[in-house]
Design a protein around this motif. Structure first.
Motif, PDB file in Angstrom:
ATOM      1  N   THR A 279       0.889  -1.299  -0.089  1.00 36.45           N
ATOM      2  CA  THR A 279       0.051   0.034   0.037  1.00 36.45           C
ATOM      3  C   THR A 279       1.017   1.233  -0.144  1.00 36.45           C
ATOM      4  N   SER A 280       0.434   2.425  -0.652  1.00 35.56           N
ATOM      5  CA  SER A 280       1.210   3.758  -0.625  1.00 35.56           C
ATOM      6  C   SER A 280       2.042   3.861   0.572  1.00 35.56           C
ATOM      7  N   THR A 281       3.286   3.952   0.614  1.00 34.94           N
ATOM      8  CA  THR A 281       4.155   4.424   1.706  1.00 34.94           C
ATOM      9  C   THR A 281       3.869   5.565   2.265  1.00 34.94           C
ATOM     10  N   PHE A 282       3.684   6.665   1.411  1.00 37.87           N
ATOM     11  CA  PHE A 282       3.341   7.882   1.696  1.00 37.87           C
ATOM     12  C   PHE A 282       2.205   8.111   2.415  1.00 37.87           C
ATOM     13  N   THR A 283       1.015   7.438   1.836  1.00 33.53           N
ATOM     14  CA  THR A 283      -0.418   7.594   2.562  1.00 33.53           C
ATOM     15  C   THR A 283      -0.153   6.899   3.784  1.00 33.53           C
ATOM     16  N   GLN A 284       0.389   5.637   3.991  1.00 29.51           N
ATOM     17  CA  GLN A 284       0.669   5.023   5.330  1.00 29.51           C
ATOM     18  C   GLN A 284       1.137   5.876   6.355  1.00 29.51           C
ATOM     19  N   MET A 285       1.924   6.636   5.692  1.00 28.28           N
ATOM     20  CA  MET A 285       2.945   7.569   6.838  1.00 28.28           C
ATOM     21  C   MET A 285       1.948   8.776   7.332  1.00 28.28           C
ATOM     22  N   VAL A 286       1.145   9.346   6.376  1.00 28.32           N
ATOM     23  CA  VAL A 286       0.465  10.427   6.680  1.00 28.32           C
ATOM     24  C   VAL A 286      -0.809   9.906   7.472  1.00 28.32           C
ATOM     25  N   VAL A 287      -1.320   8.692   7.244  1.00 29.41           N
ATOM     26  CA  VAL A 287      -2.330   8.239   8.287  1.00 29.41           C
ATOM     27  C   VAL A 287      -1.863   7.768   9.856  1.00 29.41           C
ATOM     28  N   HIS A 288      -0.337   7.382   9.733  1.00 31.60           N
ATOM     29  CA  HIS A 288       0.040   7.161  11.033  1.00 31.60           C
ATOM     30  C   HIS A 288       0.256   8.292  11.669  1.00 31.60           C
ATOM     31  N   ASP A 289       0.936   9.390  10.971  1.00 30.26           N
ATOM     32  CA  ASP A 289       1.026  10.844  11.812  1.00 30.26           C
ATOM     33  C   ASP A 289      -0.428  11.152  12.425  1.00 30.26           C
ATOM     34  N   ILE A 290      -1.507  11.252  11.552  1.00 29.03           N
ATOM     35  CA  ILE A 290      -2.845  11.548  12.107  1.00 29.03           C
ATOM     36  C   ILE A 290      -3.231  10.893  13.181  1.00 29.03           C
ATOM     37  N   VAL A 291      -3.125   9.473  13.046  1.00 30.65           N
ATOM     38  CA  VAL A 291      -3.605   8.725  14.352  1.00 30.65           C
ATOM     39  C   VAL A 291      -2.846   8.919  15.501  1.00 30.65           C
ATOM     40  N   SER A 292      -1.664   8.847  15.332  1.00 29.99           N
ATOM     41  CA  SER A 292      -0.750   9.037  16.485  1.00 29.99           C
ATOM     42  C   SER A 292      -0.909  10.309  17.412  1.00 29.99           C
ATOM     43  N   ARG A 293      -1.395  11.292  16.613  1.00 28.96           N
ATOM     44  CA  ARG A 293      -1.357  12.386  17.366  1.00 28.96           C
ATOM     45  C   ARG A 293      -2.904  12.769  18.002  1.00 28.96           C
ATOM     46  N   GLY A 294      -3.599  11.530  17.670  1.00 32.78           N
ATOM     47  CA  GLY A 294      -5.125  11.684  18.449  1.00 32.78           C
ATOM     48  C   GLY A 294      -5.862  12.520  17.673  1.00 32.78           C
ATOM     49  N   ILE A 295      -5.531  12.764  16.391  1.00 34.00           N
ATOM     50  CA  ILE A 295      -6.390  13.649  15.435  1.00 34.00           C
ATOM     51  C   ILE A 295      -7.407  12.897  15.026  1.00 34.00           C
ATOM     52  N   MET A 296      -7.404  11.677  14.853  1.00 38.00           N
ATOM     53  CA  MET A 296      -8.434  10.589  14.228  1.00 38.00           C
ATOM     54  C   MET A 296      -9.788  10.598  15.558  1.00 38.00           C
ATOM     55  N   GLU A 297      -9.279  10.424  16.551  1.00 34.66           N
ATOM     56  CA  GLU A 297     -10.300  10.091  17.725  1.00 34.66           C
ATOM     57  C   GLU A 297     -11.289  11.333  17.932  1.00 34.66           C
ATOM     58  N   ARG A 298     -10.440  12.499  17.869  1.00 37.64           N
ATOM     59  CA  ARG A 298     -11.384  13.730  17.830  1.00 37.64           C
ATOM     60  C   ARG A 298     -12.067  14.086  16.526  1.00 37.64           C
ATOM     61  N   HIS A 299     -11.526  13.559  15.419  1.00 37.61           N
ATOM     62  CA  HIS A 299     -12.525  13.684  14.065  1.00 37.61           C
ATOM     63  C   HIS A 299     -13.524  12.894  14.326  1.00 37.61           C
ATOM     64  N   ILE A 300     -13.503  11.833  14.864  1.00 33.84           N
ATOM     65  CA  ILE A 300     -14.493  10.703  14.827  1.00 33.84           C
ATOM     66  C   ILE A 300     -15.576  11.456  15.666  1.00 33.84           C
ATOM     67  N   GLY A 301     -15.512  12.284  16.502  1.00 31.05           N
ATOM     68  CA  GLY A 301     -16.566  12.973  17.436  1.00 31.05           C
ATOM     69  C   GLY A 301     -17.340  13.698  16.392  1.00 31.05           C
ATOM     70  N   VAL A 302     -16.588  14.470  15.518  1.00 33.59           N
ATOM     71  CA  VAL A 302     -17.323  15.644  14.619  1.00 33.59           C
ATOM     72  C   VAL A 302     -18.153  14.843  13.656  1.00 33.59           C
ATOM     73  N   ILE A 303     -17.549  13.468  13.114  1.00 31.14           N
ATOM     74  CA  ILE A 303     -18.484  12.808  12.144  1.00 31.14           C
ATOM     75  C   ILE A 303     -19.535  12.131  13.035  1.00 31.14           C
ATOM     76  N   VAL A 304     -19.288  11.988  14.071  1.00 33.54           N
ATOM     77  CA  VAL A 304     -20.740  11.131  14.865  1.00 33.54           C
ATOM     78  C   VAL A 304     -21.841  12.035  14.947  1.00 33.54           C
ATOM     79  N   ASP A 305     -21.433  13.306  15.723  1.00 32.60           N
ATOM     80  CA  ASP A 305     -22.563  14.572  15.473  1.00 32.60           C
ATOM     81  C   ASP A 305     -23.008  14.707  14.438  1.00 32.60           C
ATOM     82  N   GLU A 306     -22.463  14.932  13.411  1.00 38.98           N
ATOM     83  CA  GLU A 306     -23.073  15.223  12.009  1.00 38.98           C
ATOM     84  C   GLU A 306     -23.779  14.168  11.493  1.00 38.98           C
TER      85      GLU A 306
END
Ligand SMILES: Cc1ncc(COP(=O)(O)O)c(C=O)c1O
Length: 409
Positions: A279-306
């Motif tokens: 799978t794309s190396t670059f995209t995996q690294m981008v996803v890892h950067d996002i999830v490891s900073r807790g950004i995904m968990e916060r983002h899930i909160g936004v999606i769930v409300d919407e």
């Protein structure tokens, strides 16, 4: 004379069918269409800024490595993160349990390639995710359906279906595609126990579990299996778990995963190697950067409300506008509602009229391995904005009314 390409295609190619949804998406891409068709996230809440910032960081910190070929198993820090994310309620996973895939749709294909031989019986919920049927049919799969009710798969009926043989059980345990149902806790335990009794692996496909609007999350089938085994090593049970960042970050990233016993991961890795190297190396690294900073968990909160808001708008519009004799599901999460029309109404007729009115949905039949569900329809509530949801339901109600009472002449 031009070449007869059709004579050259493999026998397998005869079993490859187009997806009703993909065809529909092509038509409904036009902005004037209101689409309740695909399982599309709301574009308004995509984490565009977070992806932009993560991309910049990845290029600044890992530039050449991010653009280089990498291992088939996936970016090690991302595999570790996924293993930790899934390790709960008695389940222990490590990176050797994880293969990163190009979305969970690729995971389904790799599993089909590894496990399915001609005429193998695969047990699925009725109805089930239609792209799994499509994906495994060319490998020769035949499907045996287990009924599903308000509590998901009716596990009481599983044992006779597993006899005399079944290769795999496939299910979507949370906010299932297409019906939005969730398998209840007692049925999860029974499913795991019966699968173990018959020695049949379960493929647990869970792209929607984090999109819960109300109620308590239920343990995954893999967690239940691990807890019953009381393994103190990394997981080595009967369940293969599929996950995806498509619905919780963005589907265009095309990053998902398979969690399984290490020996199954090793074999799937070889299958993936022949498919796309990695799978794309670059995209995996981008996803890892996002999830490891807790950004995904916060983002899930936004999606769930919407999505909760959009579901409620759709439910209110259905109550107000759909004709008597129509029923629909009220779900605690996910992206879909499932509508059952009066028995004499053919949903594909409704679709013809609806498309003329520039509103789309997917009729229920293609989700049924046995061709049932003629009077059913799947409505996606995540993609359209609330005012377009109301307008789309109004047009759909008119289309249903016309099928019920055709205006003569
Ligand atoms: C049940 C299920 N499995 C798998 C997929 C594939 O998702 P992706 O390949 O984007 O991860 C979907 C997408 O809608 C789905 O609903």
């Amino acid at each position: 004379m031009s070449l007869m390409w059709e004579d050259r295609y493999s026998r397998r190619a005869d079993l490859i069918q187009g997806s009703a949804i993909r065809e529909l998406l092509k038509i409904t891409e036009k902005p004037e269409f209101i689409s309740f068709g695909g399982g599309m996230p709301a574009p308004e809440v995509f984490p565009v800024k977070a992806v932009e910032e993560a991309s910049e960081r990845v290029l600044a910190e890992h530039g050449p490595a991010a653009l280089q070929y990498s291992t088939t198993e996936g970016y090690r820090p991302l595999r570790r993160w996924i293993a930790t994310y899934l390790s709960r309620d008695g389940l222990r996973l490590d990176e050797n349990n994880i293969l990163v895939t190009s979305g969970s749709q690729q995971a389904l294909d790799l599993i089909g390639k590894l496990f399915v031989d001609a005429n193998d019986r695969i047990v699925v919920e009725s109805p089930t995710y239609l792209a799994t049927l499509q994906c495994w049919r060319p490998y020769g799969a035949t499907f045996a359906s287990v009924p599903s009710d308000q509590d998901g798969m009716v596990t009481d009926e599983l044992a006779p279906i597993l006899r005399p043989s079944a290769k795999l059980i496939y299910c979507v345990p949370n906010f299932q595609n297409p019906r939005g149902v969730t398998i209840s806790a007692p049925r999860r335990r029974e499913l795991v126990a019966v699968a173990r009794e018959f020695d049949v692996p379960i493929v647990e496909d869970d792209p929607y579990g984090s999109l819960r609007f109300e109620g308590e999350p239920l343990p995954s089938l893999m967690c239940i299996d691990a807890a019953q085994r009381r393994d103190d090593q990394a997981y080595d049970g009967n369940v293969i778990g599929l996950g995806s960042f498509s619905k919780v970050l963005a589907p265009g990233l095309r990053v998902g995963w398979i969690a399984a016993p290490p020996r199954v991961i090793e074999k799937l890795t070889l299958v993936k190697q022949a498919t796309d190297l990695h799978t794309s190396t670059f995209t995996q690294m981008v996803v890892h950067d996002i999830v490891s900073r807790g950004i995904m968990e916060r983002h899930i909160g936004v999606i769930v409300d919407e999505y909760r808001r959009r579901r409620d708008v759709m439910l209110a519009a259905l109550t107000e506008m759909f004709p008597q004799g129509t029923t629909w599901t009220h779900r605690q999460g996910g992206m879909f509602l499932w509508v059952t029309l009066p028995a004499n109404v053919d949903a594909s007729k409704v679709l013809e009229l609806a498309l003329e009115q520039k509103v789309a949905f997917v009729p229920g039949t293609p989700f049924h391995a046995d061709g049932a569900g003629r009077n059913t329809m799947r409505l996606n509530f995540s993609n359209a904005t609330p005012d377009r949801i109301r307008e789309g339901i109004r047009r759909l109600a008119a289309a249903i009314a016309e099928v019920l009472n055709p205006v003569s002449g």
